[in-house]
Structure formats: C-alpha cells, structure tokens
Design an enzyme around this catalytic site. Structure first.
Site, mmCIF file in Angstrom:
data_model
loop_
_atom_site.group_PDB
_atom_site.id
_atom_site.type_symbol
_atom_site.label_atom_id
_atom_site.label_comp_id
_atom_site.label_asym_id
_atom_site.label_seq_id
_atom_site.Cartn_x
_atom_site.Cartn_y
_atom_site.Cartn_z
ATOM 1 N N ASP A 131 0.865 -1.178 0.000
ATOM 2 C CA ASP A 131 0.000 0.000 0.000
ATOM 3 C C ASP A 131 0.904 1.230 0.000
ATOM 4 O OD1 ASP A 131 -2.111 1.725 0.101
ATOM 5 O OD2 ASP A 131 -2.945 0.982 1.991
ATOM 6 N N ASP B 292 -2.683 2.259 -6.148
ATOM 7 C CA ASP B 292 -1.621 2.284 -5.141
ATOM 8 C C ASP B 292 -1.626 1.080 -4.210
ATOM 9 O OD1 ASP B 292 -4.027 2.987 -3.959
ATOM 10 O OD2 ASP B 292 -3.117 4.394 -2.554
ATOM 11 N N GLU B 293 -2.292 0.003 -4.608
ATOM 12 C CA GLU B 293 -2.461 -1.111 -3.676
ATOM 13 C C GLU B 293 -2.548 -2.418 -4.459
ATOM 14 O OE1 GLU B 293 -5.582 -2.305 -0.071
ATOM 15 O OE2 GLU B 293 -5.983 -0.590 -1.381
#
Length: 486
Positions: A11, A105-106
C-alpha cells in the site's frame, strides 16, 4: 491458510498527496489535500501532515477546509498517478506472476508463486527489497504487509504505515486479531459495526466467541458465515492475477433512515462524485449508471440507465443518478444508497467528450482544462472568448520561466510557482489567464534518469547532487533501513 507468510500486500503511503509533495518542493512537509474542489467535492487523499488536523479520505472538502484552512488543496492528476502506478506494478511483476492490483496504489502479490520466498526470512527479504526498489524508481514510499492470507497481509501493511514492513507469523492470527475492533475485518463498515456493537460485540474475539449461528442470525447467511471465519483468522482467498473490473460503485448505509427528499438527492450526488473518482482512478469510463436504494423495510431497488457512449464525467453520472432517483418512491424512508457505473471501457481522452458537461476540476490528462463561459441564448453583442481555466496543482510551462504548477486562479489572473521535482522551492509569479506565453505542461518524472551507463548510488536510490531522499532536497533520511519520505 498458509504455513509461511508468503502473501504480500503493498500500500503506497498517502499516494496522491505524496506524489504531489515529491513533484512540488514547496509542499514537502506541509499539509496537502487532493480531491474535488467544487462545493460538493470530497477528499481523495490527505498527506500525513494534513491527517494530523483530522482530514481523511472521503471527507467532504468543505469540512477539510475548516479543519486545515492553511493546507494546499489540489485537483487530482490521474494520468500522473497512473504513470507512477505502472512503474510500481512492473516491480511487483518481477516478484511473481500472481499480482492482484486493487487500485492504483495497492496490490497483493503471491511470493511463493514467484519462487522468491517460501519462509518468513525469504518473505521479509523480498519485502525489504521491494520497498527499496520502489523508492529508487519513484522517489515514493510504500508499506508492506506479509502474512499467510490476504486479510492478514492487508492488516499487517496498515500496521506498518507509514514507510514500514510488518510480518504476521502464521499461527499467531487469533492472538493478534482477538483484542482488535471488529472494524478491522473486511466487510465491517460503520453500519455493520454499530449493529454488532448493539449486540454486545466490539472486538474480534467477541465475534469468535459468539459463534457462527449467532452471526448468521444477525447478519445473514453469507455475511455472517464469512465474518465468523475471518474472526477465527481463516481466509483462503487466493491471489488472482488479471482481475478485470466489471463495475465501479460506492454505497452508504445510514444509521437513521432518511426521509427528506432534498437530503436523499444530496447524498446521491455525493455518492456519484465518489464513484466518479474511483472510476477515474481505475483508468476506466463506463456506459451504464446504476442506482441502488434500500428502503426502510429492507426491500432493495436497483435502477439503471445506459448512455450513448462511455463517460467519466461527473456531471453526466450525477444527472443520470438523479433521474433514476426520480423513479423511486422514498416516502417511507431510505437506509442505504449506492451509485455505480458498469459497462466499463478503457479510459481514453475522447471519453471525456462522450457526453455534454465537462467540469474544470477534471484532471485526467494532467493538462489545464478549458471551461467555456455561460453564453446567453441570444447575445446582444459579440460573444467574449472563453476564458482559460487553470486547475490548482496542474502543470504549466512558461516561455521565459520554464516549468511550474498552478497555485490558484481567479479574477482573470493565474498564480504559478516555478519549481521542479529536483529543484529547491521556487518563486511565485502571477499572469493574466490568457497570457500567450503560459501553456499547459507535462508532468515531470519524480526521479531523474541518470543516463546511459550510470548506475544508481549506494542503496539503490537515484538522486541528484545535493539532493535529499529520492532526489528531493531538504528531506533527511529516517531511522529505517532506507531513507524516509513523507
């Protein structure tokens, strides 16, 4: 459940805001809020400095401004974020063929499938290498969680934030989860958490002790059985690569049923805005708008409208959701509302013009938008030319002063700060919005290419002379295994 912590969850730390801070030297170490800046805008991401004032994602932008009036408020630049995300995803792909992106983003990674780890020591080494590689490649930091299941890996990465790594040894799940709030488990939002609290269950151990039958009675067969398994630390979901999104949606459950039609419409409009933000973040546009309404008697209605072509325009989605709401009887009260977009297509610039309303705060291409002035149906005289709109945070270039970004605009003027990712904080200048020497610019890379034949410095990070962390001057290295970036 695996016997080794070989599922990795990455993350990125405050991704949108951190990318803006890295791109804009004057904002480093200062509160930054990224999101829709209109009267109904919501926060997409807040930097850690802004979070100290209580600002968080999905918060109405008006509330954020009251909590942190001196923060920098910027329109998202999704094309810029996507370019960084692609770099990160390529690094994940080097670890394993099984990479499951959840957002820009993960992502989850199956380290065992990639042959890079089969025990705790190997998993930790892979996670640390990944963090160093991300910093060297993008100048940004990410937090890594390692565990024997996806649920626990995600919990571990949250514990590791910011800029850290946490590993949960298999066999310690029950001990770790027991004292934590029920809200830590997937699928337990504010409404379910409150429902469980009223039943006397506030911790994960309370759920495990209550038993499956009681949770099924309270929450229904599917949700109750799933929650019971997770409360006992069981999660057998595999990491799935190439997962294609079929729809994007958001919904809210209200603690008290809504009866006011104006309030209901306002909630639908806010949900539409959040849905569009997720749609753009996923890099898609869509043709079918879906409205979900759960009424006071738990009956659930779904209405949909299919457009002529795919769109990610907020105005189009909001208006379609409003039309769908008009077809639903809400007089008895509403306990849940949801807005979604399906029939997804790959995001293209042409999609922005598939429907009529385009808003100035759309930041898909990273270029300043052009917003036409309202024109009367029968103007009495010559129509004034459309005034260029410069969105806060967007990149510009001046023929004399070079690259910069928009700090703000209004009253026919635009204020620009001239600086680049590797520079010192730059100077501020103001121009007329129609200055011919000022044009929309391209996002600059956060980390400079050292050129052919030049290897990275010790530690892997690519930096410029006299620069701080990741090519950023003025940032000191943190106490961890590699320099820390906010």
């Amino acid at each position: 459940m695996r016997t080794a912590p070989t599922i990795l969850h990455l993350d990125m730390d405050a991704f949108f805001a951190a990318a803006e801070q890295a791109a804009k030297p004057s904002l480093r170490g200062k509160p930054v809020v990224v999101g829709g800046l209109g009267p109904r805008g919501v926060v997409a991401t807040a930097s850690y400095e802004a979070r100290r004032f209580g600002v968080h994602s999905a918060m109405p932008m008006g509330q954020a401004r009251r909590l942190a009036p001196n923060a920098a408020y910027l329109v998202p630049r999704f094309a810029f974020y996507r370019s960084i995300s692609e770099q990160v995803m390529r690094l994940l792909g080097l670890l394993s063929p099984l990479v499951e992106p959840l957002s820009l983003d993960e992502a989850f990674v199956d380290l065992e499938a990639g042959g890079v780890a089969d025990d705790a020591a190997g998993a930790r080494a892979a996670g640390e290498r990944l963090r160093a590689d991300i910093l060297a490649t993008t100048g940004l930091t990410g937090s890594v969680g390692l565990a024997g299941s996806k649920m626990l890996a995600k919990i571990a990465s949250e514990q590791a934030k910011p800029d850290g790594l946490a590993l949960i040894e298999p066999g310690t799940e029950r001990e770790l989860l027991g004292p934590k709030s029920v809200r830590i488990l997937p699928g337990v939002g504010p409404a379910t958490g409150e429902h469980l609290r009223r039943a006397g269950m506030t911790t994960v151990s309370d759920l495990a002790e209550a038993g499956e039958d009681e949770l099924v009675r309270l929450l229904g067969r599917a949700h109750g059985a799933s929650l019971y398994r997770m409360a006992r630390g069981h999660d057998d979901r595999p990491v799935v690569a190439e997962r294609d999104a079929k729809s994007v949606s958001v919904e809210d459950t209200f603690a008290v049923d809504l009866h006011d039609r104006v309030r209901i419409r306002g909630e639908v409009e806010r949900l539409a805005e959040r849905c569009v933000e997720r749609l753009r973040a996923s890099g898609h546009s869509g043709r079918t708008i879906v409205l979900k309404v759960r009424r006071f008697d738990f009956s659930t209605l779904t209405r949909s409208e299919t457009l002529r072509g795919p769109t990610d325009a907020l105005g189009v989605v909001r208006e379609a959701a409003g039309r769908l709401l008009d077809s639903v009887d809400t007089t008895g009260g509403v306990r849940l509302l949801g807005v979604g977009v399906s029939g997804l297509a790959d995001y293209t610039q042409e999609d922005l013009f598939a429907q009529a309303e385009s808003e100035g705060e759309r930041g898909g291409s990273g270029a300043a938008a052009v917003v036409p002035e309202a024109v009367a149906a029968e103007p009495a005289g010559p129509v004034a030319p459309a005034e260029r709109y410069w969105a806060p945070g967007h990149d510009v270039r001046h023929a004399v002063h070079g690259a910069g970004w928009v700090q703000g605009s209004g009253l026919g003027r635009v204020t620009v700060r001239f600086e680049e990712p590797g520079s010192a904080p730059g100077r501020v200048r103001t121009f007329a919005v129609d200055d011919p020497e000022l044009t929309a610019g391209e996002a600059l890379p956060l980390v400079r290419d050292p050129g052919p034949g030049a290897g990275p410095p010790a530690g892997g990070a690519v930096v410029s002379p006299d620069a701080g962390v990741g090519g950023v001057p003025g940032l000191a290295a943190g106490p961890g295994s590699h320099p820390h970036h906010p």
